[in-house]
Design a protein around this motif. Structure first.
Motif, short mmCIF file in Angstrom:
data_model
loop_
_atom_site.label_atom_id
_atom_site.label_comp_id
_atom_site.label_asym_id
_atom_site.label_seq_id
_atom_site.Cartn_x
_atom_site.Cartn_y
_atom_site.Cartn_z
N ASN A 3 0.80 -1.21 0.00
CA ASN A 3 0.00 0.00 0.00
C ASN A 3 0.84 1.27 0.00
OD1 ASN A 3 -2.34 -1.50 0.04
ND2 ASN A 3 -2.50 -1.49 2.27
N LYS A 5 3.00 4.40 -0.99
CA LYS A 5 2.94 5.22 -2.20
C LYS A 5 4.20 5.02 -3.05
CE LYS A 5 -0.91 7.59 -1.58
NZ LYS A 5 -1.33 7.04 -0.31
N SER A 6 4.01 5.06 -4.35
CA SER A 6 5.13 4.94 -5.27
C SER A 6 5.94 6.23 -5.28
CB SER A 6 4.61 4.64 -6.68
OG SER A 6 5.60 4.85 -7.64
N SER A 51 -4.45 4.93 -5.36
CA SER A 51 -3.10 4.59 -4.90
C SER A 51 -3.00 4.48 -3.38
CB SER A 51 -2.10 5.63 -5.41
OG SER A 51 -2.00 5.58 -6.82
N ARG A 55 -1.02 -0.01 -5.45
CA ARG A 55 0.14 0.62 -6.07
C ARG A 55 0.29 0.13 -7.51
NH1 ARG A 55 6.29 0.75 -3.61
NH2 ARG A 55 7.36 1.51 -5.48
N TYR A 61 1.90 4.24 -14.06
CA TYR A 61 1.93 5.64 -13.62
C TYR A 61 2.47 6.55 -14.71
CZ TYR A 61 0.84 4.63 -8.71
OH TYR A 61 0.20 4.26 -7.55
#
Length: 203
Positions: A3, A5-6, A51, A55, A61
């Motif tokens: 979970n 964040k990228s 997101s 992910r 993205y």
């Protein structure tokens, strides 16, 4: 699927915000800018909302932000007036084809749609891929209807600038074709990446 964040999402958002500020400074038409920027901000919000629990891959993205950036640049100038002569000359066209390129980039969203369905096991790849294609085709048709409605409602130069048909009677149909070609291209990329079909792999 993690979970967290990228980091790429954060970097791409920072890049987009720079483009957003550039676009907001003295646009060709403030009314057209507002109308064009609303869907872009809406899509950005949806990307961040999803997101929070899912992910996407770095590829997904990147593909999603191509349209966000192109659309926001188009909002500044209006799509028919974006400085794009180098590309138009490259393909030997007198028409400004920036809007065609932007429509192609909309189709790239088919990749994250299919990726999400596959990795969350909502549907098998054999169903997820065509669903993503048809979903983007439906979205393309829906957007053309909204575009026509707004142009008719606004009228005058503002309506013409928002429509961006540049006198092409087949503009809506060609825009939808570009959306579809973008979707096919992105889905071809997806099916060529075997790692996408692994539920625990983030590329």
């Amino acid at each position: 699927m993690p979970n967290s964040k990228s980091p790429l999402l954060t970097s791409l958002t920072a890049l987009y915000m720079a483009v957003f500020i550039f676009s907001a400074i003295e646009p060709a038409s403030r009314a057209v800018w507002v109308a064009e920027i609303i869907p872009a901000v809406g899509i950005l919000s949806v990307i961040w909302w999803i997101s929070c629990s899912y992910r996407f891959s770095n590829t997904a993205y990147t593909l999603m932000f191509i349209w966000l950036i192109l659309h926001t640049v188009g909002a500044k100038y209006t799509f028919a007036e974006v400085p794009f002569d180098w590309f138009n000359q490259l393909i030997g066209s007198e028409r400004n084809n920036f809007d065609r390129v932007a429509h192609f980039s909309i189709g790239l969203y088919a990749y994250p749609v299919a990726e999400y369905l596959i990795r969350n096991k909502v549907a098998k790849p054999a169903l997820s891929v065509p669903f993503a294609l048809f979903a983007l085709m439906a979205l393309a048709a829906g957007y053309e209807i909204i575009e026509w409605w707004y142009a008719a409602l606004a009228g005058g130069n503002e309506g013409i600038a928002f429509l961006g048909s540049q006198g092409d009677i087949w503009d809506a149909q060609q825009d939808m074709l570009m959306d579809t070609l973008g979707a096919i291209t992105s889905l071809t990329l997806l099916v060529s990446q075997r790692s996408v079909f692994s539920s625990n792999h983030v590329k």
